[in-house]
Design an enzyme around this catalytic site. Structure first.
Site, PDB file in Angstrom:
ATOM      1  N   LYS A   1      32.793  42.457  19.366  1.00 14.75           N
ATOM      2  CA  LYS A   1      34.235  41.907  19.849  1.00 14.75           C
ATOM      3  C   LYS A   1      34.658  42.300  21.600  1.00 14.75           C
ATOM      4  O   LYS A   1      34.509  41.366  22.710  1.00 14.75           O
ATOM      5  CB  LYS A   1      35.407  42.173  19.023  1.00 14.75           C
TER       6      LYS A   1
ATOM      7  N   GLN B   1      39.853  49.101  13.345  1.00 15.88           N
ATOM      8  CA  GLN B   1      38.941  47.678  12.713  1.00 15.88           C
ATOM      9  C   GLN B   1      39.199  48.696  11.013  1.00 15.88           C
ATOM     10  O   GLN B   1      39.516  49.554  11.400  1.00 15.88           O
ATOM     11  CB  GLN B   1      37.714  48.714  13.306  1.00 15.88           C
TER      12      GLN B   1
ATOM     13  N   ASP C   1      45.586  41.131  15.658  1.00  9.25           N
ATOM     14  CA  ASP C   1      45.006  40.497  13.912  1.00  9.25           C
ATOM     15  C   ASP C   1      45.504  39.931  13.009  1.00  9.25           C
ATOM     16  O   ASP C   1      45.353  39.107  12.454  1.00  9.25           O
ATOM     17  CB  ASP C   1      44.763  41.522  13.403  1.00  9.25           C
TER      18      ASP C   1
END
Ligand code: GUN
Length: 311
Positions: A56, A100, A123
């Site tokens: 990412k 994460q 997200d």
């Protein structure tokens, strides 16, 4: 003569999308504005999570975003983690925040998700965004489901009135994908069946072959075999499983949830692992970060609601 499936090339598509984003970022920075900024928080040293986050961050660099990787030890307390998130919420130079997953056992993921500002939740996991997504209101959409739908769209695969079987009901992939595939608009308008870990194996074997589109996200290598796929179906494999393989330098190979060889002889389209859904997730995360940036800079508004989409 068996059908031989077309490959849904997520790697190539994601590169196209990243190039589109890069061109837009270049215009923004040339006009004197700062670049969009994504913050990733990584708790502990899980090898798969480290690899995803590295990816990412590398992609942020490619498109011209600023990025910050905040590493925290697995012993960090929940309150310390929440405090970090609040600090980034309050920072006007941060546009997107991701934490994460998975997190260590002593941290409640829902609490972390709810602490991220919905406008910085790139997200798309915050209950506000999940609610908006469910109602088909404009919002930050979850990256993996958005990546799956983007693939279907860019490969001109029809979804309206098709039967879509979603295997797995996770908060990150299965559940939001099932909602997005049944909502109004394109891609969407599908008849959706969702199966999960309490669906008996014989039921799974009965339901999967009914799918015109089969989307699998459970984390069980090779779960979906050729007998479970209707000839000509579209098969999307979200699984990324590390399977021991002594012939590889790393000691493992990446395998999906679908038995790729035999299924690819029956399906019309199939995603490879790696190089299918994974790169699309990263591309959609970047797109969400650019959208969050543009909204906070008055450069974009969420698309206007239309009556026909409110379904
Ligand atoms: N873990 C697995 N997939 C994801 C994702 O899309 N976002 C975050 N934050 N964690 C994940």
């Amino acid at each position: 003569m068996p059908l031989s499936a077309n490959i849904l090339d997520g790697k190539k598509l994601s590169t196209d999308i990243k190039n589109e984003i890069r061109a837009e970022v270049s215009q923004i920075t040339q006009s004197g504005k700062r670049a969009p900024h994504l913050v990733a928080i990584l708790v502990g040293g899980d090898p798969a999570s480290q690899s995803y986050v590295r990816n990412k961050m590398r992609s942020c660099e490619y498109v011209g975003f600023s990025s910050t990787l905040k590493r925290l030890p697995s012993t960090v307390t929940e309150e310390e983690l929440l405090e970090k998130v609040r600090k980034y919420n309050d920072d006007p130079d941060v546009d997107g925040i991701i934490v994460q997953m998975p997190l260590p056992e002593h941290i409640t993921p829902q609490r972390v998700t709810q602490t991220i500002l919905p406008t910085k939740d790139v997200d798309g996991f915050h209950p506000v965004n999940v609610g908006l997504m469910t109602l088909n209101f404009p919002c930050l959409l979850p990256a993996t489901p958005q990546g799956i739908l983007e693939m279907l769209e860019r490969y001109n695969i029809p979804t309206k009135g098709k039967h879509c079987v979603v295997v797995g009901r996770s908060r990150i992939v299965g559940r939001p994908t099932s909602i997005m595939m049944s909502r109004g608009g394109h891609p969407g308008e599908a008849t959706v069946t969702i199966t999960h870990k309490y669906t008996p194996a014989e039921e799974l074997k009965r339901i999967c072959p009914q799918g015109d589109i089969v989307i699998v996200a459970v984390g069980k290598p090779g779960l979906i075999t050729a007998e479970m796929i209707k000839p000509g179906a579209v098969v999307i494999d979200v699984g990324i499983n590390r399977v021991k393989d002594d012939s590889k330098k790393s000691g493992y190979a990446l395998k999906g949830d679908v038995d790729f060889g035999p299924v690819s002889e029956k399906a019309s389209f199939i995603t490879p692992v790696p190089g299918g859904v994974g790169p699309m997730t990263v591309a959609m995360l970047l797109r969400n970060t650019l959208l969050a940036y543009k909204m906070s800079h008055g450069m974009a508004e969420m698309e206007q609601m239309t009556k026909d989409l409110y379904e």
